[in-house]
Design an enzyme around this catalytic site. Structure first.
Site, short mmCIF file in Angstrom:
data_model
loop_
_atom_site.label_atom_id
_atom_site.label_comp_id
_atom_site.label_asym_id
_atom_site.label_seq_id
_atom_site.Cartn_x
_atom_site.Cartn_y
_atom_site.Cartn_z
N ASP A 134 33.96 45.88 41.96
CA ASP A 134 34.32 45.29 40.67
C ASP A 134 35.37 44.20 40.90
O ASP A 134 36.47 44.49 41.38
CB ASP A 134 34.88 46.41 39.78
N GLY A 193 42.87 44.27 36.04
CA GLY A 193 43.59 43.74 34.88
C GLY A 193 42.96 42.52 34.25
O GLY A 193 43.09 42.34 33.04
N THR A 199 32.12 37.63 34.66
CA THR A 199 31.99 36.18 34.57
C THR A 199 30.61 35.71 35.02
O THR A 199 29.97 34.89 34.34
CB THR A 199 33.08 35.50 35.44
N ASP A 248 35.77 47.89 30.28
CA ASP A 248 37.11 47.95 30.87
C ASP A 248 38.11 48.35 29.80
O ASP A 248 38.32 47.61 28.83
CB ASP A 248 37.50 46.58 31.43
N MET A 303 37.89 48.50 44.13
CA MET A 303 38.22 47.26 43.43
C MET A 303 38.27 46.10 44.43
O MET A 303 38.91 46.19 45.48
CB MET A 303 39.59 47.38 42.74
N GLY A 335 39.54 39.52 34.29
CA GLY A 335 38.29 39.00 34.81
C GLY A 335 38.52 37.64 35.43
O GLY A 335 39.62 37.07 35.35
N GLY A 336 37.49 37.13 36.09
CA GLY A 336 37.54 35.76 36.60
C GLY A 336 38.37 35.53 37.84
O GLY A 336 38.67 34.40 38.19
N SER A 351 30.01 43.40 33.03
CA SER A 351 31.29 43.77 32.43
C SER A 351 31.50 43.04 31.11
O SER A 351 31.61 41.81 31.06
CB SER A 351 32.43 43.43 33.39
N MET A 410 41.59 51.75 33.13
CA MET A 410 42.77 51.24 33.83
C MET A 410 43.98 51.61 33.00
O MET A 410 44.63 50.76 32.38
CB MET A 410 42.65 49.71 34.00
N MET A 425 42.03 49.13 29.06
CA MET A 425 43.37 48.88 29.65
C MET A 425 44.45 49.30 28.66
O MET A 425 44.22 49.28 27.45
CB MET A 425 43.53 47.39 29.96
C1 DX5 Z 1 39.06 43.69 36.16
C2 DX5 Z 1 37.93 44.45 35.57
C3 DX5 Z 1 36.60 43.89 35.83
C4 DX5 Z 1 36.35 42.49 35.33
C5 DX5 Z 1 35.49 41.82 36.36
O1 DX5 Z 1 40.21 44.44 36.10
O2 DX5 Z 1 37.92 45.77 36.06
O3 DX5 Z 1 35.57 44.75 35.40
O4 DX5 Z 1 35.72 42.43 34.08
O5 DX5 Z 1 35.35 40.49 36.00
P1 DX5 Z 1 34.71 39.39 36.94
O6 DX5 Z 1 33.31 39.83 37.27
O7 DX5 Z 1 34.76 38.17 36.10
O8 DX5 Z 1 35.58 39.29 38.17
ZN ZN Z 2 36.20 47.05 35.61
#
Ligand code: DX5
Ligand code: ZN
Length: 214
Positions: free
Chosen positions: A169, A140, A192, A33, A135, A142-143, A8, A66, A35
């Site tokens: 994801d 929304g 991440t 991603d 999901m 990462g991390g 990602s 998203m 948004m």
């Molecule tokens: C979150 C995104 C993910 C995000 C995942 O809303 O859809 O794709 O980048 O990030 P990690 O792998 O860091 O959880």
């Molecule tokens: Zn995603």
């Protein structure tokens, strides 16, 4: 099922996206991603960035929308270089019409569900879909931490459709990928874990091995 890793871009260094993508040569696809600050409380990257990356990267682009109104952006996202376009069942557009628009634009269609949305919401569309995205965090950001409570939904969808790609994801790393793979997922988004690691290429290989090792 073929195991596929989709790093990602959200976790990549945005000042050096071309070289970041070059670190993912051994990945099957690249996850973008998109948004809108409305469907999710964050804004990320959009169509011009995907188009720019398409010029410097031959990988298959897996675009995760998203956004509240995906249908009107499908064509532009397809033109920007997407191969798979995934949108949310919880969005404000008609699901069948949005899938049809994706297919009409020559892309494969994916349907995503948030952690609290039941698996059966995707069942009516399985015949038209190439992929279901379960999901494993609230969309929304990462991390975040992987939500194991979403695993039964993967198993339910896998029972309904042995062939479909099931993507997970959110919070995927060398350990959680085993749990998701065991549940029946075969496409793994990792932000991440890949881009914040010392050697993304090695991390992608490790993720693949762990997903297969179950
Ligand atoms: C979150 C995104 C993910 C995000 C995942 O809303 O859809 O794709 O980048 O990030 P990690 O792998 O860091 O959880
Ligand atoms: Zn995603």
């Amino acid at each position: 099922m073929e195991i596929k890793i989709s790093p990602s871009v959200l976790a990549a260094d945005f000042a050096n996206l071309e070289s970041e993508l070059k670190k993912c040569e051994n990945a099957e696809m690249i996850h973008f991603d998109v948004m809108d600050g409305h469907f999710v409380p964050n804004i990320s990257i959009g169509i011009p960035v995907i188009a720019a990356m398409d010029k410097v990267c031959d990988k298959l682009f897996d675009v995760h929308l998203m956004i509240s109104h995906p249908k009107k952006y499908v064509k532009a996202i397809a033109d920007a270089g997407a191969s798979i376009i995934t949108f949310h069942e919880e969005c404000d557009d008609d699901t069948n019409e949005t899938i049809d628009e994706i297919l009409a634009c020559g892309c494969r269609a994916g349907l995503a569900i948030k952690p609290n949305t039941p698996a059966d919401k995707v069942y009516p569309y399985l015949d038209k879909l190439s992929m279901v995205l379960v999901m494993t965090v609230e969309p929304g950001f990462g991390g975040q931490s992987f939500m194991e409570s979403t695993m039964p939904k993967i198993t339910q969808i896998r029972e309904k459709s042995p062939q479909i790609d099931i993507q997970v994801d959110g919070g995927i790393n060398a350990e959680t990928i085993k749990t998701a793979s065991r549940a029946g997922a075969n496409v793994f988004v990792a932000g991440t874990a890949v881009f914040r690691s010392e050697n993304p290429q090695n991390t992608i290989n490790e993720l693949k091995e762990n997903a297969k090792s179950i």
